[in-house]
Motif scaffolding. Structure first.
Motif, short mmCIF file in Angstrom:
data_model
loop_
_atom_site.label_atom_id
_atom_site.label_comp_id
_atom_site.label_asym_id
_atom_site.label_seq_id
_atom_site.Cartn_x
_atom_site.Cartn_y
_atom_site.Cartn_z
N ASN A 34 17.08 -7.91 6.16
CA ASN A 34 15.91 -7.31 6.79
C ASN A 34 14.64 -7.64 6.01
O ASN A 34 14.62 -7.52 4.78
CB ASN A 34 16.06 -5.79 6.89
CG ASN A 34 17.06 -5.38 7.96
OD1 ASN A 34 17.37 -6.14 8.86
ND2 ASN A 34 17.58 -4.17 7.84
N LEU A 35 13.61 -8.03 6.74
CA LEU A 35 12.30 -8.28 6.15
C LEU A 35 11.33 -7.22 6.69
O LEU A 35 11.25 -7.01 7.90
CB LEU A 35 11.77 -9.68 6.51
CG LEU A 35 12.60 -10.87 6.05
CD1 LEU A 35 11.90 -12.17 6.44
CD2 LEU A 35 12.84 -10.83 4.55
N SER A 36 10.61 -6.60 5.80
CA SER A 36 9.66 -5.55 6.17
C SER A 36 8.24 -6.05 5.93
O SER A 36 7.86 -6.35 4.80
CB SER A 36 9.94 -4.29 5.34
OG SER A 36 8.97 -3.30 5.59
N PHE A 37 7.46 -6.15 7.03
CA PHE A 37 6.05 -6.55 6.94
C PHE A 37 5.19 -5.29 6.92
O PHE A 37 5.30 -4.45 7.82
CB PHE A 37 5.66 -7.43 8.13
CG PHE A 37 6.23 -8.81 8.09
CD1 PHE A 37 5.50 -9.87 7.56
CD2 PHE A 37 7.51 -9.07 8.57
CE1 PHE A 37 6.03 -11.16 7.52
CE2 PHE A 37 8.05 -10.35 8.54
CZ PHE A 37 7.30 -11.40 8.02
N HIS A 38 4.33 -5.18 5.93
CA HIS A 38 3.40 -4.05 5.82
C HIS A 38 1.99 -4.60 6.01
O HIS A 38 1.53 -5.43 5.23
CB HIS A 38 3.55 -3.36 4.47
CG HIS A 38 4.90 -2.78 4.25
ND1 HIS A 38 5.15 -1.42 4.37
CD2 HIS A 38 6.10 -3.35 3.95
CE1 HIS A 38 6.44 -1.19 4.14
NE2 HIS A 38 7.03 -2.34 3.88
N PHE A 39 1.31 -4.12 7.05
CA PHE A 39 0.01 -4.68 7.43
C PHE A 39 -1.15 -3.77 7.00
O PHE A 39 -1.01 -2.54 6.95
CB PHE A 39 -0.04 -4.89 8.94
CG PHE A 39 0.94 -5.91 9.44
CD1 PHE A 39 0.64 -7.26 9.41
CD2 PHE A 39 2.18 -5.53 9.94
CE1 PHE A 39 1.54 -8.21 9.87
CE2 PHE A 39 3.09 -6.46 10.40
CZ PHE A 39 2.77 -7.81 10.37
N ASP A 40 -2.28 -4.43 6.74
CA ASP A 40 -3.54 -3.73 6.43
C ASP A 40 -3.37 -2.76 5.26
O ASP A 40 -3.68 -1.56 5.37
CB ASP A 40 -4.07 -2.99 7.67
CG ASP A 40 -4.39 -3.95 8.81
OD1 ASP A 40 -4.89 -5.05 8.52
OD2 ASP A 40 -4.14 -3.60 9.97
N CYS A 41 -2.89 -3.27 4.14
CA CYS A 41 -2.68 -2.47 2.94
C CYS A 41 -3.85 -2.68 1.96
O CYS A 41 -4.53 -3.71 2.00
CB CYS A 41 -1.38 -2.87 2.25
SG CYS A 41 0.09 -2.83 3.33
N ASN A 42 -4.06 -1.74 1.07
CA ASN A 42 -5.11 -1.90 0.07
C ASN A 42 -4.60 -2.67 -1.15
O ASN A 42 -5.33 -2.86 -2.13
CB ASN A 42 -5.71 -0.56 -0.35
CG ASN A 42 -4.67 0.39 -0.92
OD1 ASN A 42 -3.62 -0.04 -1.41
ND2 ASN A 42 -4.95 1.69 -0.87
N GLY A 43 -3.38 -3.11 -1.12
CA GLY A 43 -2.79 -3.90 -2.19
C GLY A 43 -1.31 -4.08 -1.92
O GLY A 43 -0.76 -3.51 -0.97
N CYS A 44 -0.64 -4.88 -2.76
CA CYS A 44 0.80 -5.11 -2.62
C CYS A 44 1.50 -4.75 -3.92
O CYS A 44 1.02 -5.11 -5.00
CB CYS A 44 1.08 -6.57 -2.27
SG CYS A 44 0.51 -7.11 -0.65
N PRO A 45 2.63 -4.08 -3.86
CA PRO A 45 3.39 -3.78 -5.08
C PRO A 45 3.98 -5.06 -5.66
O PRO A 45 4.08 -6.09 -4.99
CB PRO A 45 4.48 -2.82 -4.57
CG PRO A 45 4.61 -3.12 -3.11
CD PRO A 45 3.26 -3.51 -2.64
#
Length: 238
Positions: A130-141
Protein backbone atom coordinates in the motif's frame (compact mmCIF):
# COMPACT_ATOMS: atom_id res chain seq x y z
CA UNK A 1 -51.68 -34.90 -14.51
CA UNK A 2 -50.15 -33.43 -17.69
CA UNK A 3 -50.07 -29.97 -16.13
CA UNK A 4 -48.27 -31.33 -13.07
CA UNK A 5 -45.62 -33.06 -15.20
CA UNK A 6 -44.76 -30.03 -17.37
CA UNK A 7 -42.46 -28.36 -14.77
CA UNK A 8 -40.60 -31.69 -14.40
CA UNK A 9 -39.82 -31.88 -18.13
CA UNK A 10 -38.81 -28.19 -18.12
CA UNK A 11 -36.24 -28.77 -15.35
CA UNK A 12 -34.76 -31.75 -17.23
CA UNK A 13 -34.41 -29.64 -20.38
CA UNK A 14 -32.61 -26.90 -18.49
CA UNK A 15 -30.27 -29.43 -16.86
CA UNK A 16 -29.39 -30.90 -20.25
CA UNK A 17 -28.51 -27.46 -21.54
CA UNK A 18 -26.26 -26.84 -18.51
CA UNK A 19 -24.24 -29.96 -19.38
CA UNK A 20 -23.30 -28.56 -22.80
CA UNK A 21 -19.52 -28.06 -22.51
CA UNK A 22 -19.56 -25.16 -24.98
CA UNK A 23 -21.77 -23.04 -22.68
CA UNK A 24 -23.68 -21.21 -25.45
CA UNK A 25 -25.00 -18.73 -22.86
CA UNK A 26 -21.48 -17.93 -21.61
CA UNK A 27 -19.40 -16.99 -24.67
CA UNK A 28 -15.85 -15.66 -24.51
CA UNK A 29 -14.69 -12.43 -26.13
CA UNK A 30 -11.39 -10.84 -27.05
CA UNK A 31 -10.76 -7.20 -26.19
CA UNK A 32 -7.31 -6.01 -27.13
CA UNK A 33 -4.91 -8.61 -25.74
CA UNK A 34 -7.34 -9.77 -23.03
CA UNK A 35 -9.75 -12.69 -23.30
CA UNK A 36 -12.98 -12.03 -21.41
CA UNK A 37 -14.64 -15.24 -20.25
CA UNK A 38 -16.37 -16.69 -17.23
CA UNK A 39 -16.53 -15.54 -14.43
CA UNK A 40 -16.09 -12.19 -16.24
CA UNK A 41 -18.48 -11.01 -18.92
CA UNK A 42 -18.66 -8.38 -21.63
CA UNK A 43 -20.96 -5.47 -20.72
CA UNK A 44 -21.44 -4.61 -24.39
CA UNK A 45 -22.48 -8.04 -25.70
CA UNK A 46 -24.36 -8.95 -22.51
CA UNK A 47 -26.61 -6.56 -20.63
CA UNK A 48 -26.83 -5.61 -16.98
CA UNK A 49 -30.28 -7.25 -16.89
CA UNK A 50 -28.99 -10.69 -17.89
CA UNK A 51 -25.44 -11.97 -17.96
CA UNK A 52 -23.38 -15.08 -17.36
CA UNK A 53 -20.67 -14.57 -14.75
CA UNK A 54 -20.14 -13.07 -11.31
CA UNK A 55 -22.03 -9.96 -10.34
CA UNK A 56 -19.73 -6.94 -10.60
CA UNK A 57 -17.33 -8.76 -12.95
CA UNK A 58 -18.59 -7.01 -16.10
CA UNK A 59 -15.81 -5.70 -18.36
CA UNK A 60 -16.44 -2.89 -20.83
CA UNK A 61 -14.55 -3.06 -24.13
CA UNK A 62 -14.16 0.47 -25.50
CA UNK A 63 -12.25 1.92 -28.46
CA UNK A 64 -9.97 4.92 -27.91
CA UNK A 65 -9.32 5.32 -31.63
CA UNK A 66 -6.12 3.30 -31.54
CA UNK A 67 -7.01 0.07 -29.78
CA UNK A 68 -9.70 -1.76 -27.85
CA UNK A 69 -9.49 -1.06 -24.13
CA UNK A 70 -10.85 -3.52 -21.51
CA UNK A 71 -12.09 -1.70 -18.39
CA UNK A 72 -13.73 -2.86 -15.19
CA UNK A 73 -15.54 -0.57 -12.77
CA UNK A 74 -15.96 -0.83 -9.02
CA UNK A 75 -16.43 1.75 -6.34
CA UNK A 76 -17.46 4.18 -9.07
CA UNK A 77 -13.94 4.16 -10.57
CA UNK A 78 -12.55 2.65 -13.79
CA UNK A 79 -9.57 0.33 -14.02
CA UNK A 80 -7.69 -0.79 -17.10
CA UNK A 81 -7.47 -4.59 -17.34
CA UNK A 82 -3.87 -5.50 -18.17
CA UNK A 83 -4.30 -9.26 -18.08
CA UNK A 84 -6.32 -12.11 -16.56
CA UNK A 85 -4.91 -15.47 -15.51
CA UNK A 86 -7.88 -17.84 -15.30
CA UNK A 87 -5.79 -20.79 -14.09
CA UNK A 88 -4.45 -18.86 -11.08
CA UNK A 89 -7.60 -16.80 -10.58
CA UNK A 90 -5.80 -13.45 -10.81
CA UNK A 91 -6.46 -10.18 -12.61
CA UNK A 92 -3.97 -7.33 -13.09
CA UNK A 93 -5.45 -3.84 -13.03
CA UNK A 94 -4.28 -0.23 -13.34
CA UNK A 95 -6.21 2.83 -12.25
CA UNK A 96 -7.38 4.14 -15.63
CA UNK A 97 -6.19 7.70 -14.88
CA UNK A 98 -2.58 6.54 -14.57
CA UNK A 99 -2.71 3.69 -17.10
CA UNK A 100 -0.65 3.63 -20.31
CA UNK A 101 -3.87 3.88 -22.37
CA UNK A 102 -5.18 7.08 -20.75
CA UNK A 103 -5.42 9.92 -23.28
CA UNK A 104 -4.28 12.53 -20.74
CA UNK A 105 -1.54 10.39 -19.23
CA UNK A 106 1.04 12.28 -17.19
CA UNK A 107 4.54 11.49 -15.94
CA UNK A 108 3.45 13.06 -12.66
CA UNK A 109 0.02 11.49 -12.02
CA UNK A 110 -2.15 12.53 -9.10
CA UNK A 111 -4.02 9.73 -7.36
CA UNK A 112 -7.58 10.93 -6.72
CA UNK A 113 -9.27 8.03 -4.94
CA UNK A 114 -8.75 4.92 -2.86
CA UNK A 115 -9.35 1.45 -4.26
CA UNK A 116 -12.85 0.47 -3.14
CA UNK A 117 -13.63 -3.22 -3.71
CA UNK A 118 -16.86 -3.09 -1.71
CA UNK A 119 -18.30 -6.60 -1.30
CA UNK A 120 -16.81 -8.01 -4.51
CA UNK A 121 -15.12 -11.41 -4.08
CA UNK A 122 -11.59 -10.03 -4.57
CA UNK A 123 -8.51 -10.07 -2.38
CA UNK A 124 -5.26 -8.20 -2.93
CA UNK A 125 -2.41 -10.57 -3.66
CA UNK A 126 0.27 -11.33 -1.08
CA UNK A 127 2.76 -9.30 -3.16
CA UNK A 128 0.79 -6.09 -2.71
CA UNK A 129 2.14 -2.96 -1.01
CA UNK A 130 0.00 0.00 0.00
CA UNK A 131 1.16 3.50 -0.91
CA UNK A 132 -0.29 6.44 1.00
CA UNK A 133 -0.29 9.86 -0.70
CA UNK A 134 -0.67 12.84 1.64
CA UNK A 135 -1.58 16.05 -0.19
CA UNK A 136 -1.18 19.73 0.69
CA UNK A 137 1.02 19.20 3.76
CA UNK A 138 3.17 21.82 5.49
CA UNK A 139 6.09 19.39 5.37
CA UNK A 140 7.02 15.71 5.06
CA UNK A 141 8.28 13.42 7.84
CA UNK A 142 11.69 11.79 7.44
CA UNK A 143 10.26 8.34 6.64
CA UNK A 144 8.15 9.65 3.72
CA UNK A 145 9.17 10.53 0.16
CA UNK A 146 8.48 14.07 -1.04
CA UNK A 147 6.93 14.37 -4.53
CA UNK A 148 8.09 17.76 -5.88
CA UNK A 149 6.13 17.64 -9.15
CA UNK A 150 2.82 17.57 -7.25
CA UNK A 151 3.52 20.53 -4.98
CA UNK A 152 1.02 23.39 -5.06
CA UNK A 153 1.45 26.83 -3.49
CA UNK A 154 4.42 25.57 -1.45
CA UNK A 155 2.26 22.83 0.06
CA UNK A 156 4.03 19.45 0.00
CA UNK A 157 2.91 16.07 -1.25
CA UNK A 158 4.35 13.10 0.64
CA UNK A 159 4.39 9.42 -0.23
CA UNK A 160 4.48 6.80 2.51
CA UNK A 161 5.07 3.09 1.97
CA UNK A 162 2.50 1.86 4.47
CA UNK A 163 4.03 -1.51 5.28
CA UNK A 164 6.73 0.26 7.32
CA UNK A 165 4.53 0.18 10.41
CA UNK A 166 4.24 3.95 10.78
CA UNK A 167 1.82 5.25 13.39
CA UNK A 168 -0.75 7.32 11.46
CA UNK A 169 -0.98 9.84 14.28
CA UNK A 170 2.48 11.08 13.27
CA UNK A 171 0.86 12.78 10.28
CA UNK A 172 -1.22 15.08 12.49
CA UNK A 173 1.72 17.46 12.85
CA UNK A 174 1.89 18.06 9.10
CA UNK A 175 -1.68 19.33 8.60
CA UNK A 176 -2.27 17.49 5.33
CA UNK A 177 -5.58 18.19 3.60
CA UNK A 178 -6.14 14.83 1.91
CA UNK A 179 -4.96 11.24 2.06
CA UNK A 180 -5.32 8.71 -0.78
CA UNK A 181 -4.25 5.08 -0.46
CA UNK A 182 -3.53 2.91 -3.46
CA UNK A 183 -1.93 -0.50 -3.99
CA UNK A 184 0.98 -1.61 -6.16
CA UNK A 185 3.04 -4.76 -6.66
CA UNK A 186 5.94 -4.58 -4.23
CA UNK A 187 8.67 -5.90 -6.51
CA UNK A 188 7.94 -3.17 -9.09
CA UNK A 189 9.20 -0.61 -6.61
CA UNK A 190 12.66 -2.22 -6.73
CA UNK A 191 13.06 -1.26 -10.39
CA UNK A 192 12.68 2.47 -9.63
CA UNK A 193 15.89 4.02 -8.25
CA UNK A 194 14.18 7.22 -7.13
CA UNK A 195 10.59 6.93 -5.93
CA UNK A 196 10.10 10.71 -5.85
CA UNK A 197 10.43 10.91 -9.65
CA UNK A 198 9.62 7.32 -10.65
CA UNK A 199 6.45 6.73 -8.65
CA UNK A 200 4.39 7.14 -11.83
CA UNK A 201 6.02 4.11 -13.39
CA UNK A 202 5.20 2.03 -10.32
CA UNK A 203 1.55 3.12 -10.47
CA UNK A 204 1.45 2.34 -14.19
CA UNK A 205 2.42 -1.27 -13.46
CA UNK A 206 -0.80 -1.62 -11.47
CA UNK A 207 -1.80 -4.19 -8.88
CA UNK A 208 -2.99 -7.78 -8.66
CA UNK A 209 -6.30 -9.12 -7.34
CA UNK A 210 -7.36 -12.71 -6.70
CA UNK A 211 -10.98 -13.77 -6.87
CA UNK A 212 -12.71 -16.59 -5.05
CA UNK A 213 -15.81 -18.65 -5.77
CA UNK A 214 -19.08 -16.89 -4.99
CA UNK A 215 -21.25 -18.78 -2.48
CA UNK A 216 -24.31 -18.78 -4.74
CA UNK A 217 -22.28 -20.34 -7.54
CA UNK A 218 -20.67 -23.29 -5.76
CA UNK A 219 -23.47 -25.80 -6.46
CA UNK A 220 -23.91 -24.51 -10.00
CA UNK A 221 -20.22 -24.81 -10.83
CA UNK A 222 -19.98 -28.19 -9.09
CA UNK A 223 -22.65 -29.47 -11.50
CA UNK A 224 -20.58 -28.27 -14.47
CA UNK A 225 -22.69 -25.13 -14.86
CA UNK A 226 -22.01 -21.42 -15.05
CA UNK A 227 -23.78 -18.96 -12.79
CA UNK A 228 -25.33 -15.71 -13.90
CA UNK A 229 -28.12 -13.28 -13.19
CA UNK A 230 -31.37 -12.21 -14.79
CA UNK A 231 -33.07 -8.88 -14.10
CA UNK A 232 -30.06 -7.92 -11.99
CA UNK A 233 -31.25 -9.88 -8.92
CA UNK A 234 -32.47 -13.30 -10.03
CA UNK A 235 -29.80 -16.02 -9.88
CA UNK A 236 -29.55 -18.31 -12.92
CA UNK A 237 -27.46 -21.45 -13.47
CA UNK A 238 -26.62 -21.95 -17.16
Amino acid sequence: MLILLLPFFFIIAISAQSNNSTYPNCPSYNCGNVTIRYPFWNTVSESTTQFCGYEGFGINCSDNGRQNIPEINFGGDSYYVQSINYELGTIFLVDYDVSPVATDRSNCPRMRHNINLGTLPFNFSMFSVNLSFHFDCNGCPSFATEIPCLEHNDRKVCLDVMNNGTDESVWDAYSCDQKVVTTVIGENMNSVPNLSTGFGRVLEEGFELRWWEVDDCDRCEASDGRCGYRNAMEFVCF
